[in-house]
Enzyme design. Sequence first.
Site, PDB file in Angstrom:
ATOM      1  N   LYS A  34       1.109  -1.396   0.273  1.00 15.17           N
ATOM      2  CA  LYS A  34       0.078   0.173  -0.345  1.00 15.17           C
ATOM      3  C   LYS A  34       1.161   1.063  -0.117  1.00 15.17           C
ATOM      4  O   LYS A  34       0.200   2.346  -0.530  1.00 15.17           O
ATOM      5  CB  LYS A  34      -0.560   0.229   1.336  1.00 15.17           C
ATOM      6  CG  LYS A  34       0.204   0.039   2.376  1.00 15.17           C
ATOM      7  CD  LYS A  34      -1.668   0.118   3.506  1.00 15.17           C
ATOM      8  CE  LYS A  34      -0.668   0.278   4.854  1.00 15.17           C
ATOM      9  NZ  LYS A  34       0.180   1.607   4.736  1.00 15.17           N
ATOM     10  N   ASP A  35       2.225   0.762  -0.125  1.00  9.27           N
ATOM     11  CA  ASP A  35       2.897   2.572   0.275  1.00  9.27           C
ATOM     12  C   ASP A  35       3.739   2.441  -0.760  1.00  9.27           C
ATOM     13  O   ASP A  35       4.786   3.725  -1.407  1.00  9.27           O
ATOM     14  CB  ASP A  35       3.863   2.154   1.898  1.00  9.27           C
ATOM     15  CG  ASP A  35       3.027   2.644   2.689  1.00  9.27           C
ATOM     16  OD1 ASP A  35       1.863   3.058   3.223  1.00  9.27           O
ATOM     17  OD2 ASP A  35       3.859   1.975   4.168  1.00  9.27           O
ATOM     18  N   ARG A  50      -8.132   8.196   2.015  1.00  7.34           N
ATOM     19  CA  ARG A  50      -9.902   7.819   2.627  1.00  7.34           C
ATOM     20  C   ARG A  50     -10.650   7.149   3.115  1.00  7.34           C
ATOM     21  O   ARG A  50     -11.828   7.310   2.979  1.00  7.34           O
ATOM     22  CB  ARG A  50      -8.826   6.439   1.419  1.00  7.34           C
ATOM     23  CG  ARG A  50      -9.673   4.688   2.005  1.00  7.34           C
ATOM     24  CD  ARG A  50      -9.082   3.419   1.786  1.00  7.34           C
ATOM     25  NE  ARG A  50      -7.973   3.678   2.999  1.00  7.34           N
ATOM     26  CZ  ARG A  50      -7.964   2.926   4.476  1.00  7.34           C
ATOM     27  NH1 ARG A  50      -9.499   2.055   4.069  1.00  7.34           N
ATOM     28  NH2 ARG A  50      -7.466   2.775   4.907  1.00  7.34           N
ATOM     29  N   ARG A  51      -9.827   7.355   4.074  1.00 11.73           N
ATOM     30  CA  ARG A  51     -10.764   6.890   5.874  1.00 11.73           C
ATOM     31  C   ARG A  51     -11.585   8.559   5.826  1.00 11.73           C
ATOM     32  O   ARG A  51     -13.008   7.825   5.765  1.00 11.73           O
ATOM     33  CB  ARG A  51      -9.904   6.713   6.820  1.00 11.73           C
ATOM     34  CG  ARG A  51      -8.869   5.416   6.622  1.00 11.73           C
ATOM     35  CD  ARG A  51      -8.014   5.804   8.161  1.00 11.73           C
ATOM     36  NE  ARG A  51      -7.231   4.238   7.798  1.00 11.73           N
ATOM     37  CZ  ARG A  51      -6.509   3.842   8.387  1.00 11.73           C
ATOM     38  NH1 ARG A  51      -5.314   5.118   8.788  1.00 11.73           N
ATOM     39  NH2 ARG A  51      -5.416   2.627   8.520  1.00 11.73           N
ATOM     40  N   ARG A  62      -0.339  11.937  12.341  1.00 13.06           N
ATOM     41  CA  ARG A  62       1.252  10.835  11.450  1.00 13.06           C
ATOM     42  C   ARG A  62       1.735  10.310  12.739  1.00 13.06           C
ATOM     43  O   ARG A  62       1.953  10.706  13.456  1.00 13.06           O
ATOM     44  CB  ARG A  62       1.762  12.134  10.630  1.00 13.06           C
ATOM     45  CG  ARG A  62       0.993  12.339   9.291  1.00 13.06           C
ATOM     46  CD  ARG A  62       0.897  11.674   8.263  1.00 13.06           C
ATOM     47  NE  ARG A  62       2.455  10.327   8.207  1.00 13.06           N
ATOM     48  CZ  ARG A  62       2.921  11.728   7.246  1.00 13.06           C
ATOM     49  NH1 ARG A  62       2.863  12.396   6.815  1.00 13.06           N
ATOM     50  NH2 ARG A  62       4.102  10.482   7.340  1.00 13.06           N
ATOM     51  N   ARG A  89       1.213   7.093  17.037  1.00 15.04           N
ATOM     52  CA  ARG A  89      -0.390   7.844  16.689  1.00 15.04           C
ATOM     53  C   ARG A  89      -1.135   7.038  18.223  1.00 15.04           C
ATOM     54  O   ARG A  89      -2.022   8.083  18.695  1.00 15.04           O
ATOM     55  CB  ARG A  89      -1.338   7.171  15.608  1.00 15.04           C
ATOM     56  CG  ARG A  89      -0.504   7.469  14.409  1.00 15.04           C
ATOM     57  CD  ARG A  89      -1.303   7.127  13.379  1.00 15.04           C
ATOM     58  NE  ARG A  89      -0.352   6.820  12.504  1.00 15.04           N
ATOM     59  CZ  ARG A  89      -0.533   6.954  10.581  1.00 15.04           C
ATOM     60  NH1 ARG A  89      -1.821   6.987  10.947  1.00 15.04           N
ATOM     61  NH2 ARG A  89       0.074   6.853   9.965  1.00 15.04           N
ATOM     62  N   CYS A 116      -1.238  10.965  -4.059  1.00 13.42           N
ATOM     63  CA  CYS A 116      -1.920  10.562  -2.421  1.00 13.42           C
ATOM     64  C   CYS A 116      -3.328  11.125  -1.942  1.00 13.42           C
ATOM     65  O   CYS A 116      -3.037  10.908  -1.042  1.00 13.42           O
ATOM     66  CB  CYS A 116      -1.277  10.708  -2.016  1.00 13.42           C
ATOM     67  SG  CYS A 116      -0.537  12.347  -2.271  1.00 13.42           S
TER      68      CYS A 116
END
Length: 311
Positions: free
Chosen positions: A83-84, A133-134, A151, A157, A244
């Site tokens: 995903k990165d 996305r979230r 971040r 986090r 992104c």
Amino acid sequence: MTAPERIRIVSRSSPMALAQVERVRAELAALRPGIHTEVVPVTTTGDRWMGDLAEVEGKGAFTKEVDAALLAGEADLAVHCVKDIPADRPLPAGTTFAAFLKRDDIRDALIHPGGLGLDELPAGTRIGTSSVRRRAQLAASHPHLECVPIRGNANRRLEKLYAGDADALLLAASGLERIGRTDVITEILSVETMCPPIGAGVLALQCREHDDTLIDTVSALGDPDAHRETTAERMFLHVLQGHCNSPIAGYAQAERNGDLSLRAKVFTPDGKTVLNAHEWAGRLDPATLGTSVAVALLRQGARELIDGIAH
């Protein structure tokens, strides 16, 4: 073909990334007990930068230094979260994917200190996430909640959550499992509630493209289903040319009978527009499936939607 005696594995230096490397080392040790492995940790631009990723090359900020170490010969094998890895451009020249490991959980997890589920959170609850996305999906399904940027690696986090920077967090379930912090999970969100990012839960092994001995060795760690699913998903994202700041989500799923499907969505950042596509490929080429689903969304206006988002 004779296996190499030593493999230097490069990865990001975060606790989660190093835990992922340990998984690779363990699987290699089980496969070829005589191989000695060394870890080459690097701190990437994405790890250092706490602002908007669009200002520092987007997702490439998490892979650039790892790729550089591989190409410079400072390491032999790179471990990435798929995903990165940017899909809107090819892998760095001279490198190739050698394997995609068996896929982990693709779902998102909610962490709420009070133990409330997503549907139980009161209006104004601050959800810590920097994922477009979230944010787009929450804006569509739970507009009464507030997203606040947060971040850092997962442990950082969590520290910010307990320090009061947010009231709840959304994190990848697989990431929490990799660092041994499933104890903090309040709720695992279904893919219908929170569609995952492209490449969720898959680790990729990347080598120099002519290192045939190493490629032959580590390719044995690959999972055929993960390979088919990842190929479809990355081709989908490549055709869309999302950046992104593009709220894009989707996942492919290989069935036991060999059938492959891909479900994908493109959102506006405010969640008010949602484009959907879902297609089956049977046993056909995964890349063809990814292309077909992307074209289906482009017919619905995905190009204009993506290009209309600043990045």
